[in-house]
Design a protein around this motif. Structure first.
Motif, PDB file in Angstrom:
ATOM      1  N   SER A  12      44.417 -12.602 -18.058  1.00 35.83           N
ATOM      2  CA  SER A  12      42.978 -12.790 -18.143  1.00 35.83           C
ATOM      3  C   SER A  12      42.646 -14.276 -18.165  1.00 35.83           C
ATOM      4  O   SER A  12      43.378 -15.079 -18.736  1.00 35.83           O
ATOM      5  CB  SER A  12      42.438 -12.130 -19.415  1.00 35.83           C
ATOM      6  OG  SER A  12      42.656 -10.744 -19.376  1.00 35.83           O
ATOM      7  N   LEU A  13      41.515 -14.616 -17.539  1.00 36.97           N
ATOM      8  CA  LEU A  13      41.093 -16.010 -17.513  1.00 36.97           C
ATOM      9  C   LEU A  13      40.665 -16.462 -18.899  1.00 36.97           C
ATOM     10  O   LEU A  13      40.028 -15.716 -19.640  1.00 36.97           O
ATOM     11  CB  LEU A  13      39.930 -16.180 -16.538  1.00 36.97           C
ATOM     12  CG  LEU A  13      40.227 -16.022 -15.041  1.00 36.97           C
ATOM     13  CD1 LEU A  13      38.942 -16.180 -14.245  1.00 36.97           C
ATOM     14  CD2 LEU A  13      41.249 -17.059 -14.586  1.00 36.97           C
ATOM     15  N   ALA A  14      41.003 -17.677 -19.244  1.00 39.65           N
ATOM     16  CA  ALA A  14      40.552 -18.292 -20.491  1.00 39.65           C
ATOM     17  C   ALA A  14      39.626 -19.432 -20.124  1.00 39.65           C
ATOM     18  O   ALA A  14      40.069 -20.440 -19.564  1.00 39.65           O
ATOM     19  CB  ALA A  14      41.743 -18.780 -21.306  1.00 39.65           C
ATOM     20  N   LEU A  15      38.333 -19.261 -20.396  1.00 37.80           N
ATOM     21  CA  LEU A  15      37.348 -20.257 -20.007  1.00 37.80           C
ATOM     22  C   LEU A  15      36.807 -21.000 -21.219  1.00 37.80           C
ATOM     23  O   LEU A  15      36.764 -20.469 -22.327  1.00 37.80           O
ATOM     24  CB  LEU A  15      36.186 -19.586 -19.269  1.00 37.80           C
ATOM     25  CG  LEU A  15      36.533 -18.743 -18.035  1.00 37.80           C
ATOM     26  CD1 LEU A  15      35.264 -18.189 -17.418  1.00 37.80           C
ATOM     27  CD2 LEU A  15      37.317 -19.549 -17.014  1.00 37.80           C
ATOM     28  N   SER A  16      36.358 -22.210 -20.993  1.00 41.88           N
ATOM     29  CA  SER A  16      35.706 -22.987 -22.043  1.00 41.88           C
ATOM     30  C   SER A  16      34.286 -22.456 -22.218  1.00 41.88           C
ATOM     31  O   SER A  16      33.747 -21.778 -21.322  1.00 41.88           O
ATOM     32  CB  SER A  16      35.664 -24.459 -21.660  1.00 41.88           C
ATOM     33  OG  SER A  16      34.757 -24.648 -20.579  1.00 41.88           O
ATOM     34  N   PRO A  17      33.626 -22.750 -23.335  1.00 41.72           N
ATOM     35  CA  PRO A  17      32.229 -22.324 -23.525  1.00 41.72           C
ATOM     36  C   PRO A  17      31.303 -22.783 -22.390  1.00 41.72           C
ATOM     37  O   PRO A  17      30.421 -22.028 -21.968  1.00 41.72           O
ATOM     38  CB  PRO A  17      31.849 -22.974 -24.859  1.00 41.72           C
ATOM     39  CG  PRO A  17      33.149 -23.055 -25.606  1.00 41.72           C
ATOM     40  CD  PRO A  17      34.178 -23.374 -24.558  1.00 41.72           C
ATOM     41  N   LEU A  18      31.520 -24.003 -21.888  1.00 41.06           N
ATOM     42  CA  LEU A  18      30.689 -24.494 -20.793  1.00 41.06           C
ATOM     43  C   LEU A  18      30.935 -23.702 -19.509  1.00 41.06           C
ATOM     44  O   LEU A  18      29.996 -23.396 -18.764  1.00 41.06           O
ATOM     45  CB  LEU A  18      30.966 -25.979 -20.539  1.00 41.06           C
ATOM     46  CG  LEU A  18      30.372 -26.958 -21.556  1.00 41.06           C
ATOM     47  CD1 LEU A  18      30.790 -28.390 -21.219  1.00 41.06           C
ATOM     48  CD2 LEU A  18      28.843 -26.851 -21.576  1.00 41.06           C
ATOM     49  N   GLU A  19      32.195 -23.356 -19.260  1.00 42.85           N
ATOM     50  CA  GLU A  19      32.524 -22.557 -18.075  1.00 42.85           C
ATOM     51  C   GLU A  19      31.951 -21.146 -18.197  1.00 42.85           C
ATOM     52  O   GLU A  19      31.459 -20.572 -17.217  1.00 42.85           O
ATOM     53  CB  GLU A  19      34.042 -22.512 -17.894  1.00 42.85           C
ATOM     54  CG  GLU A  19      34.659 -23.829 -17.448  1.00 42.85           C
ATOM     55  CD  GLU A  19      36.181 -23.797 -17.461  1.00 42.85           C
ATOM     56  OE1 GLU A  19      36.785 -24.417 -16.569  1.00 42.85           O
ATOM     57  OE2 GLU A  19      36.764 -23.146 -18.367  1.00 42.85           O
TER      58      GLU A  19
END
Length: 262
Positions: A12-19
């Motif tokens: 699964s993708l791990a994205l930053s809050p901004l992403e």
């Protein structure tokens, strides 16, 4: 106990809050003009759940949401009336518990062993009613609920394959990421066998949400104590609360939630 599968999974993708914020904004824009009802449903939190369910694919999440909007327009789950499903509720096969987990999340108790009708449409309507009611009763800081499943008196023949398929379709496609975790309490061996079959096809995050707990297992009981206040938890799940499902009390509670006079 269940053994982990060696089958590889797509990470699964791990994205930053901004992403994440950017993905939500992109998905909002891609949905185009919506009605007032659709806009009310498609909150940032809602889009966030659909994006997580589709591993942050805007295309897949968009299609999934549009399918859900069509389903909700036809099925009108938010308008299921108590009178429609009162018969389904009588045995206590699904009900909102009068306690929450330690994070304040709504708890749905499920007892498939007390199934009291053979009406697939009625069963689905009642499940949808319970899901909508559980969501309505979530605290503002929570998006997910908890399921406690008691298998006493259950056997596989009680849930036909067609029913199981329809239930899975509704939950998976129209209520994605609404489940925090599900406790399968004292499940029969056949449930473990079935779980081993389907587990390799599930994302690891989904796998972790399903927890097998046994009354005679010390580790399982410690888990329950970490998740619930045992003074509030029903004794059927290892707690100290001896209260049982009371049809009359539940009718009063549900009518109040449904905006109906008691």
């Amino acid at each position: 106990m269940l053994q982990l599968s060696n089958m590889p999974f797509k990470k699964s993708l791990a994205l930053s809050p901004l992403e994440e914020r950017a993905k939500i904004n992109e998905l909002h824009a891609s949905l185009g003009t919506m009605t007032e009802v659709e806009s009310k449903f498609c909150t940032d939190a809602c889009l966030h759940r659909y994006l997580i369910a589709t591993n942050w694919s805007k295309k897949k999440a968009g299609k999934m949401i549009k399918d859900t909007l069509k389903w909700r327009d036809l099925y009108k789950p938010q308008h299921v009336e108590w009178e429609e499903i009162s018969k389904e509720a009588e045995a206590g096969k699904i009900y909102r518990a009068n306690f929450r987990d330690r994070n304040g999340r709504t708890v749905l108790v499920m007892r498939p062993g007390v199934e009291n009708t053979g009406n697939l449409e009625g069963q689905l309507r009642y499940l949808v009613f319970c899901m909508e009611n559980a969501i309505t009763n979530l605290p503002p800081d929570q998006e997910q609920m908890v399921w406690l499943v008691d298998f006493e008196g259950w056997n596989m023949s009680m849930i036909p394959l067609k029913t199981a398929r329809e239930i899975a379709n509704v939950l998976q496609n129209h209520y994605p990421e609404r489940l925090a975790y599900a406790i399968l309490y004292n499940p029969p061996k056949v449930v473990e066998v079935f779980w081993n079959v389907i587990r390799p096809f599930l994302d690891p995050s989904t796998q972790k949400k399903v927890k097998f707990v046994y009354a005679n297992d010390e580790g399982g009981q410690k888990l329950m104590e970490s998740l619930f206040d045992l003074d509030m938890l029903e004794c059927a799940f290892g707690g100290r609360n001896r209260c049982k499902f009371n049809k009359d009390d539940y009718v009063v509670s549900m009518k109040k939630d449904n905006g109906k006079p008691v």
